[in-house]
Design a protein around this motif. Structure first.
Motif, short mmCIF file in Angstrom:
data_model
loop_
_atom_site.label_atom_id
_atom_site.label_comp_id
_atom_site.label_asym_id
_atom_site.label_seq_id
_atom_site.Cartn_x
_atom_site.Cartn_y
_atom_site.Cartn_z
N LYS A 1 42.10 38.18 39.71
CA LYS A 1 41.31 39.62 39.31
C LYS A 1 40.04 37.85 39.98
CE LYS A 1 43.30 42.66 36.45
NZ LYS A 1 43.09 43.79 34.89
N ARG A 2 40.67 37.43 39.50
CA ARG A 2 39.66 36.09 40.01
C ARG A 2 38.86 36.16 41.43
NH1 ARG A 2 38.10 31.77 35.21
NH2 ARG A 2 38.23 33.37 33.76
N PRO A 3 38.26 36.22 42.21
CA PRO A 3 37.72 35.32 44.00
C PRO A 3 37.91 34.41 44.03
CG PRO A 3 35.44 35.65 42.92
CD PRO A 3 36.22 36.00 41.39
N SER B 1 30.60 30.24 29.77
CA SER B 1 30.36 30.52 30.48
C SER B 1 30.73 30.05 31.87
CB SER B 1 29.14 31.39 30.52
OG SER B 1 28.28 31.69 30.80
N ILE B 2 31.69 30.93 32.91
CA ILE B 2 32.22 30.87 34.02
C ILE B 2 31.00 32.19 34.93
CG2 ILE B 2 33.19 30.30 35.94
CD1 ILE B 2 35.09 28.97 33.21
N LEU B 3 30.66 31.58 35.25
CA LEU B 3 29.84 32.73 37.04
C LEU B 3 29.80 32.72 37.91
CD1 LEU B 3 28.18 32.59 34.44
CD2 LEU B 3 26.36 34.32 35.32
N ASP C 1 29.94 36.75 35.49
CA ASP C 1 30.56 36.84 34.53
C ASP C 1 32.25 36.56 34.89
OD1 ASP C 1 32.11 35.63 32.14
OD2 ASP C 1 30.10 35.80 31.11
N VAL C 2 32.74 35.45 35.08
CA VAL C 2 34.35 36.12 35.14
C VAL C 2 35.36 35.12 33.85
CG1 VAL C 2 34.24 36.42 37.41
CG2 VAL C 2 34.83 33.73 36.76
N THR C 3 34.40 35.02 32.46
CA THR C 3 34.91 33.61 32.03
C THR C 3 35.71 34.77 31.62
OG1 THR C 3 32.53 33.19 31.25
CG2 THR C 3 34.78 33.02 29.79
N THR C 4 36.77 35.61 31.11
CA THR C 4 37.90 36.10 30.66
C THR C 4 38.15 36.82 31.58
OG1 THR C 4 36.27 38.89 30.23
CG2 THR C 4 36.23 36.61 28.93
N LEU D 1 28.83 28.80 42.49
CA LEU D 1 29.64 28.86 40.84
C LEU D 1 28.76 28.39 40.03
CD1 LEU D 1 32.15 28.57 39.25
CD2 LEU D 1 32.67 26.50 40.10
N THR D 2 28.83 29.00 39.14
CA THR D 2 27.96 28.23 37.97
C THR D 2 28.71 28.12 36.56
OG1 THR D 2 26.13 29.68 38.44
CG2 THR D 2 25.69 29.33 36.42
#
Length: 359
Positions: A74-76, A59-61, A66-69, A4-5
């Motif tokens: 839909k996120r793992p 941002s979140i990766l 990139d899963v920010t939006t 996670l970043t």
């Protein structure tokens, strides 16, 4: 499992920020605790990672994607809330299976995965029970199983044990840590309990006012706090405001040479870094009370300037209320404007097995 970043994340509500310019890298399989007082931004940060809040910036990766939006589904990620958030009209099996049914998985696979998740959290024979028939600890296990059954890359825990009694909380956090290590799942755990953070984390992020005070493993957070805030928030700490002149403390109870520039200074002592000896001199400390914890005593001392110290002493020596004593500093931290400017060499040798005995 996953990395996670978080890059310079901010969340603004009107003109105020709940989180501001927050960055963090969480390694594959690492358990990181977000620790801080109420209002420090830790739950808001977790909700942004889970997709329940949209960042104002940053941002979140996850694994460099990139899963920010992305929407939460839909996120793992899998999230366990403090309130459990279980459906009372469904039994345990269907609570856990709900997300799998949304994904339209075959019924045999759903059954196999739900049964495996129940076994993982120690509830193998509870599938047909209604959630209202469960204790608080069992409900929290179901909430954890409901997240784990989706096989998330990132597990998010938002103060999941806050409503439970102390003994149950301690037992469940040990179970969660065992499960996390067994699965090797990357985990963020939000808490305002220092004991939980010290017991669970590979690293602790101490948050304050939406930002970061310090990021380090638990032993370094305790032994080498970088700020006065961290020193006071982790474990028990005594603070004494003093003046330094020519490298010497001007305080009647502490004769210490501190190699920092002259001026005001905040000295900090752990209770286990202080000892006591009887005194007959005028202006000595006065014993306010002595509490026997079995393995040790905590003695409250009132100094002449109004400061109260907590001192850890052996359990076989009682200190009578009102008696005169002299505190002896065996290790200390020195802070100026919230920043650590010096610590004695012995401060890094404090015993971590006594961290929680004096909270």
């Amino acid at each position: 499992m996953a990395r996670l970043t978080i890059k310079e994340i901010s969340k603004a509500f009107g003109a105020s920020f709940a989180v501001r310019d927050f960055s963090l890298d969480v390694d594959d399989g690492e358990l990181v605790c977000l620790l801080g007082p109420s209002g420090s931004g830790k739950s808001t940060l977790l909700r942004m990672i889970g997709g329940f809040e949209r960042p104002s910036a940053g941002s979140i990766l996850i694994d460099a994607k990139d899963v920010t939006t992305l929407a939460p589904e839909k996120r793992p990620t899998g999230m366990v809330f403090q309130s459990h958030a279980l459906w009372t009209h469904m039994d345990v099996f269907n609570n856990i299976a709900f997300g799998l049914k949304i994904r339209r998985l075959p019924k045999p696979e759903i059954r196999q995965r739900v049964e495996s998740a129940l076994a993982l959290v120690g509830l193998s024979n509870y599938g047909k029970r209604m959630t209202t028939q469960l204790s608080g600890g069992q409900q929290q296990r179901v909430a954890l199983a409901r997240s784990l059954v989706l096989e998330p890359k990132i597990l998010l825990l938002d103060e999941p044990f806050a409503s439970l009694d102390q003994h149950l909380r301690e037992r469940l956090r040990e179970e969660v840590r065992d499960i996390q290590q067994r699965l090797g799942i990357t985990t963020l755990f939000v808490t305002h309990g220092q004991d939980e953070a010290l017991a669970l984390a590979d690293r602790i992020v101490v948050m304050r006012d939406g930002g970061t005070e310090q990021i380090a493993p638990p032993d370094l957070i305790y032994r080498e706090p970088k700020t006065e805030f961290v020193a006071g928030f982790i474990g028990s700490m005594n603070f004494v405001r003093v003046k330094i002149r020519n490298g010497i403390i001007e305080h009647p109870d502490f004769s210490l040479a501190v190699p920092v520039a002259d001026g005001d200074l905040m000295l900090a002592f752990r209770p286990e870094a202080l000892s006591l000896r009887p005194s007959k001199k005028s202006g000595a400390g006065i014993v306010h009370r002595s509490i026997d914890f079995g393995t040790h005593r905590i003695v409250d001392i009132d100094l002449a300037d109004g400061t109260r110290l907590k001192v850890m002493t052996p359990p076989d020596v009682d200190w009578t209320r009102g008696s005169l004593v002299e505190p002896v500093a065996n290790a200390y931290f020195a802070f100026r404007e919230n920043k650590l400017v010096h610590r004695s060499a012995a401060a890094g040798e404090l015993q971590t097995d006594r961290m929680l005995g004096h909270v």
